[in-house]
Design a protein around this motif. Structure first.
Motif, PDB file in Angstrom:
ATOM      1  N   ILE A 137       0.860  -1.179   0.000  1.00 17.54           N
ATOM      2  CA  ILE A 137       0.000   0.000   0.000  1.00 17.54           C
ATOM      3  C   ILE A 137       0.896   1.227   0.000  1.00 17.54           C
ATOM      4  O   ILE A 137       1.737   1.384   0.888  1.00 17.54           O
ATOM      5  CB  ILE A 137      -0.921   0.023   1.243  1.00 17.54           C
ATOM      6  N   GLU A 138       0.742   2.088  -1.015  1.00 20.14           N
ATOM      7  CA  GLU A 138       1.549   3.305  -1.065  1.00 20.14           C
ATOM      8  C   GLU A 138       1.012   4.306  -0.049  1.00 20.14           C
ATOM      9  O   GLU A 138      -0.150   4.699  -0.095  1.00 20.14           O
ATOM     10  CB  GLU A 138       1.528   3.928  -2.460  1.00 20.14           C
ATOM     11  N   LEU A 139       1.883   4.696   0.870  1.00 21.13           N
ATOM     12  CA  LEU A 139       1.514   5.659   1.906  1.00 21.13           C
ATOM     13  C   LEU A 139       1.892   7.082   1.530  1.00 21.13           C
ATOM     14  O   LEU A 139       1.348   8.028   2.072  1.00 21.13           O
ATOM     15  CB  LEU A 139       2.195   5.297   3.234  1.00 21.13           C
ATOM     16  N   SER A 140       2.850   7.224   0.608  1.00 24.37           N
ATOM     17  CA  SER A 140       3.329   8.546   0.210  1.00 24.37           C
ATOM     18  C   SER A 140       4.001   8.465  -1.150  1.00 24.37           C
ATOM     19  O   SER A 140       4.675   7.487  -1.454  1.00 24.37           O
ATOM     20  CB  SER A 140       4.334   9.068   1.243  1.00 24.37           C
ATOM     21  N   GLY A 141       3.857   9.519  -1.925  1.00 23.98           N
ATOM     22  CA  GLY A 141       4.553   9.623  -3.194  1.00 23.98           C
ATOM     23  C   GLY A 141       5.609  10.717  -3.157  1.00 23.98           C
ATOM     24  O   GLY A 141       6.171  11.080  -4.182  1.00 23.98           O
ATOM     25  N   ALA A 142       5.881  11.225  -1.964  1.00 27.21           N
ATOM     26  CA  ALA A 142       6.797  12.359  -1.816  1.00 27.21           C
ATOM     27  C   ALA A 142       8.255  11.922  -1.835  1.00 27.21           C
ATOM     28  O   ALA A 142       8.574  10.751  -1.648  1.00 27.21           O
ATOM     29  CB  ALA A 142       6.505  13.081  -0.503  1.00 27.21           C
ATOM     30  N   ASP A 143       9.132  12.900  -2.038  1.00 29.69           N
ATOM     31  CA  ASP A 143      10.570  12.712  -1.887  1.00 29.69           C
ATOM     32  C   ASP A 143      10.979  13.260  -0.534  1.00 29.69           C
ATOM     33  O   ASP A 143      10.380  14.201  -0.032  1.00 29.69           O
ATOM     34  CB  ASP A 143      11.346  13.465  -2.975  1.00 29.69           C
ATOM     35  N   GLY A 144      11.999  12.687   0.047  1.00 30.12           N
ATOM     36  CA  GLY A 144      12.529  13.196   1.313  1.00 30.12           C
ATOM     37  C   GLY A 144      11.790  12.626   2.502  1.00 30.12           C
ATOM     38  O   GLY A 144      10.575  12.422   2.471  1.00 30.12           O
ATOM     39  N   ILE A 145      12.520  12.374   3.554  1.00 31.23           N
ATOM     40  CA  ILE A 145      11.959  11.710   4.736  1.00 31.23           C
ATOM     41  C   ILE A 145      10.900  12.568   5.432  1.00 31.23           C
ATOM     42  O   ILE A 145       9.880  12.044   5.878  1.00 31.23           O
ATOM     43  CB  ILE A 145      13.080  11.278   5.719  1.00 31.23           C
ATOM     44  N   ALA A 146      11.091  13.874   5.507  1.00 30.72           N
ATOM     45  CA  ALA A 146      10.112  14.730   6.198  1.00 30.72           C
ATOM     46  C   ALA A 146       8.760  14.693   5.495  1.00 30.72           C
ATOM     47  O   ALA A 146       7.714  14.498   6.136  1.00 30.72           O
ATOM     48  CB  ALA A 146      10.629  16.156   6.297  1.00 30.72           C
ATOM     49  N   ALA A 147       8.754  14.863   4.185  1.00 37.63           N
ATOM     50  CA  ALA A 147       7.499  14.850   3.428  1.00 37.63           C
ATOM     51  C   ALA A 147       6.870  13.458   3.428  1.00 37.63           C
ATOM     52  O   ALA A 147       5.655  13.321   3.555  1.00 37.63           O
ATOM     53  CB  ALA A 147       7.732  15.328   1.999  1.00 37.63           C
ATOM     54  N   GLN A 148       7.690  12.427   3.285  1.00 39.97           N
ATOM     55  CA  GLN A 148       7.151  11.063   3.276  1.00 39.97           C
ATOM     56  C   GLN A 148       6.505  10.704   4.611  1.00 39.97           C
ATOM     57  O   GLN A 148       5.419  10.120   4.635  1.00 39.97           O
ATOM     58  CB  GLN A 148       8.257  10.047   2.969  1.00 39.97           C
ATOM     59  N   THR A 149       7.181  11.032   5.711  1.00 41.36           N
ATOM     60  CA  THR A 149       6.610  10.682   7.009  1.00 41.36           C
ATOM     61  C   THR A 149       5.329  11.464   7.280  1.00 41.36           C
ATOM     62  O   THR A 149       4.385  10.925   7.847  1.00 41.36           O
ATOM     63  CB  THR A 149       7.619  10.873   8.159  1.00 41.36           C
ATOM     64  N   ALA A 150       5.281  12.730   6.855  1.00 38.26           N
ATOM     65  CA  ALA A 150       4.063  13.530   7.042  1.00 38.26           C
ATOM     66  C   ALA A 150       2.900  12.934   6.254  1.00 38.26           C
ATOM     67  O   ALA A 150       1.791  12.779   6.782  1.00 38.26           O
ATOM     68  CB  ALA A 150       4.314  14.975   6.626  1.00 38.26           C
ATOM     69  N   GLN A 151       3.145  12.576   4.976  1.00 36.75           N
ATOM     70  CA  GLN A 151       2.085  11.986   4.161  1.00 36.75           C
ATOM     71  C   GLN A 151       1.680  10.603   4.679  1.00 36.75           C
ATOM     72  O   GLN A 151       0.491  10.269   4.702  1.00 36.75           O
ATOM     73  CB  GLN A 151       2.515  11.889   2.701  1.00 36.75           C
ATOM     74  N   ALA A 152       2.663   9.805   5.083  1.00 33.91           N
ATOM     75  CA  ALA A 152       2.360   8.468   5.600  1.00 33.91           C
ATOM     76  C   ALA A 152       1.523   8.563   6.872  1.00 33.91           C
ATOM     77  O   ALA A 152       0.542   7.830   7.034  1.00 33.91           O
ATOM     78  CB  ALA A 152       3.653   7.691   5.858  1.00 33.91           C
ATOM     79  N   ALA A 153       1.893   9.465   7.770  1.00 35.38           N
ATOM     80  CA  ALA A 153       1.136   9.634   9.008  1.00 35.38           C
ATOM     81  C   ALA A 153      -0.306  10.060   8.714  1.00 35.38           C
ATOM     82  O   ALA A 153      -1.252   9.552   9.328  1.00 35.38           O
ATOM     83  CB  ALA A 153       1.827  10.661   9.910  1.00 35.38           C
ATOM     84  N   LYS A 154      -0.484  10.966   7.764  1.00 34.91           N
ATOM     85  CA  LYS A 154      -1.832  11.417   7.386  1.00 34.91           C
ATOM     86  C   LYS A 154      -2.651  10.248   6.839  1.00 34.91           C
ATOM     87  O   LYS A 154      -3.815  10.060   7.207  1.00 34.91           O
ATOM     88  CB  LYS A 154      -1.722  12.529   6.350  1.00 34.91           C
ATOM     89  N   PHE A 155      -2.042   9.432   5.960  1.00 36.62           N
ATOM     90  CA  PHE A 155      -2.728   8.266   5.391  1.00 36.62           C
ATOM     91  C   PHE A 155      -3.108   7.279   6.499  1.00 36.62           C
ATOM     92  O   PHE A 155      -4.240   6.773   6.531  1.00 36.62           O
ATOM     93  CB  PHE A 155      -1.825   7.576   4.361  1.00 36.62           C
TER      94      PHE A 155
END
Length: 132
Positions: A47-65
């Motif tokens: 399951i894709e939790l984030s399509g962002a680059d960089g750990i900060a953006a990925q963790t923020a998007q993953a947490a939101k999902f």
């Protein structure tokens, strides 16, 4: 990316019960993406939790999902899958001036992963595409 693996029965139950549509589902015994590795050894899904680059953006998007779909995702823990991992794909940001950069995973992301019974993995893909 959330990678989950376990028995075929558990995968079928998750797919039948959850409103989340995995990006990829794989079944024990099917031919793998890399034929040289032989048949897939366990069933599972991604399951894709984030399509962002960089750990900060990925963790923020993953947490939101995860917060949005928490009840569905808690099913993974309750079904007792053999493995559940949240994998953050990163580029190596090391430079001559800073040969050992830090990649911080915020505490709330760690707590969310723990609530789901997930481990956290960092996958490094070499230098960023725009690096000299």
């Amino acid at each position: 990316m959330l990678r989950v693996s376990g028995s075929t029965a558990k995968v079928r139950r998750f797919l039948a019960t959850s409103s989340i549509q995995p990006d990829r589902v794989f079944w024990k015994g099917d031919a793998g993406v890399l034929k040289s590795r032989g048949p897939i050894k366990t069933s599972g899904f991604n399951i894709e939790l984030s399509g962002a680059d960089g750990i900060a953006a990925q963790t923020a998007q993953a947490a939101k999902f995860i917060r949005k779909h928490k009840q569905d995702l808690l099913l993974i823990r309750s079904l007792g899958f053999s493995a559940a991992t949240i994998d953050f794909g990163l580029y190596d940001l090391a430079t001559e001036d800073r040969p050992w950069p830090c990649y911080q995973i915020p505490r709330p992301m760690i707590l969310l992963a723990s609530d789901l019974g997930c481990s956290i993995e960092l996958s490094f893909y070499g230098a960023p595409p725009d690096a000299p």
